[in-house]
Design a protein around this motif. Structure first.
Motif, PDB file in Angstrom:
ATOM      1  N   UNK A 269       0.842  -1.203   0.000  1.00 52.34           N
ATOM      2  CA  UNK A 269       0.000   0.000   0.000  1.00 52.34           C
ATOM      3  C   UNK A 269       0.871   1.245   0.000  1.00 52.34           C
ATOM      4  N   UNK A 270       0.271   2.362  -0.415  1.00 50.07           N
ATOM      5  CA  UNK A 270       0.919   3.675  -0.305  1.00 50.07           C
ATOM      6  C   UNK A 270      -0.067   4.637   0.335  1.00 50.07           C
ATOM      7  N   UNK A 271       0.450   5.471   1.241  1.00 55.59           N
ATOM      8  CA  UNK A 271      -0.376   6.473   1.921  1.00 55.59           C
ATOM      9  C   UNK A 271       0.121   7.862   1.527  1.00 55.59           C
ATOM     10  N   UNK A 272      -0.827   8.735   1.244  1.00 52.92           N
ATOM     11  CA  UNK A 272      -0.483  10.121   0.947  1.00 52.92           C
ATOM     12  C   UNK A 272      -1.069  11.004   2.048  1.00 52.92           C
ATOM     13  N   UNK A 273      -0.242  11.760   2.727  1.00 55.22           N
ATOM     14  CA  UNK A 273      -0.713  12.705   3.740  1.00 55.22           C
ATOM     15  C   UNK A 273      -0.675  14.103   3.146  1.00 55.22           C
ATOM     16  N   UNK A 274      -1.590  14.954   3.582  1.00 54.83           N
ATOM     17  CA  UNK A 274      -1.686  16.286   2.971  1.00 54.83           C
ATOM     18  C   UNK A 274      -2.482  17.232   3.865  1.00 54.83           C
ATOM     19  N   UNK A 275      -2.406  18.485   3.486  1.00 52.57           N
ATOM     20  CA  UNK A 275      -3.261  19.530   4.041  1.00 52.57           C
ATOM     21  C   UNK A 275      -3.890  20.239   2.855  1.00 52.57           C
ATOM     22  N   UNK A 276      -5.164  20.632   2.980  1.00 54.15           N
ATOM     23  CA  UNK A 276      -5.841  21.265   1.859  1.00 54.15           C
ATOM     24  C   UNK A 276      -6.562  22.534   2.322  1.00 54.15           C
ATOM     25  N   UNK A 277      -6.438  23.574   1.510  1.00 55.64           N
ATOM     26  CA  UNK A 277      -7.134  24.854   1.759  1.00 55.64           C
ATOM     27  C   UNK A 277      -8.185  25.029   0.666  1.00 55.64           C
TER      28      UNK A 277
END
Length: 202
Positions: free
Chosen positions: A157-165
Motif C-alpha cells: 500500500x501507499x499512503x499520501x498525507x496532505x493539508x488542503x485549503x
C-alpha cells in the motif's frame, strides 16, 4: 555418439530415481513382496520406473510453479520508483480531467471512496462518476490547494498525507483540512483510493 547419449540417459535416469527416492524411499515391486529401496533396483527396473518418475516430477514441478506464480502476482506491488511514476500520471490526469490518461494508470475496475471531512461520503466507480465528482468539486470551490503532500510507501500500500485549503464559491467560506489517502495496487496500476479528511484544529 550413441554410446555417449545412452550413458547420459543412464546418468539422468539415476538422478531422477534418486530424486524420487527422497520423496518415496520405499516402493512395492510386486504383490506379497516386501518393500524394496529404489537403490537396490536393477537397471532394467530403473528404466521401467522412468515414466512414473517423470510423471511425479512434472506434477510436482508445475504444481509448485503455478502456486509460486499465483503468490507472486498476488503480493507483488510496484516498486517505489514505479509508484512515483504512477502518482505523477494520476495527478496530471486529475488536474486536466483527462479520463483516458487516468485509466492508463488505474485498473479498469478502479474504485475511489471519498469523505469530505464533514458529511459527504461517495464511492466513485467508472470514468463517468469520477468526471462528475471533479466537476462538482470545481463548481463548489473557487479555490482548492493542497499543501505538505507526502507519499509513504508501505508494503503493498501507499499512503499520501496532505493539508488542503478550500474556498467555498457561494459563500467565500475558508476551509482548512488535513487528510490521508490510502492506495492499493494490482497489475502494476492503481486499484483503489480511499480518502479520509477532517477539519484542522484551531
Amino acid at each position: 555418439m550413441r554410446r555417449r547419449f545412452k550413458i547420459r540417459q543412464e546418468i539422468q535416469a539415476n538422478i531422477f530415481l534418486n530424486d524420487i527416492s527422497l520423496v518415496e524411499p520405499f516402493r512395492r515391486v510386486g504383490a506379497g513382496q516386501p518393500p524394496q529401496n529404489n537403490g537396490d533396483l536393477t537397471r532394467s527396473r530403473r528404466f521401467a520406473l522412468l515414466p512414473h518418475v517423470f510423471e511425479k516430477m512434472l506434477i510436482s514441478r508445475y504444481a509448485c510453479s503455478a502456486r509460486d506464480c499465483w503468490s507472486v502476482n498476488k503480493i507483488m506491488a510496484p516498486s517505489s520508483t514505479e509508484r512515483d511514476e504512477l502518482f505523477k500520471g494520476f495527478a496530471r490526469a486529475l488536474f486536466k480531467g483527462d479520463m483516458a490518461a487516468l485509466y492508463s494508470v488505474v485498473t479498469p475496475d478502479f474504485l475511489w471512496t471519498f469523505h469530505d471531512g464533514l458529511a459527504v461520503t461517495k464511492s466513485l466507480a467508472g470514468a463517468a462518476a469520477i468526471a462528475e465528482h471533479l466537476a462538482e468539486q470545481k463548481a463548489l470551490f473557487s479555490a482548492q490547494r493542497f499543501h505538505d503532500v507526502a507519499y509513504h510507501h508501505a508494503g503493498d500500500m501507499t499512503f499520501m498525507t496532505f493539508r488542503v485549503s478550500e474556498t467555498v464559491r457561494a459563500t467565500g467560506e475558508q476551509r482548512e483540512q488535513r487528510g490521508v489517502e490510502c492506495y492499493t495496487f494490482r497489475d502494476g496500476r492503481l486499484a483503489t483510493k480511499d480518502v479520509y479528511r477532517k477539519p484542522t484544529g484551531p
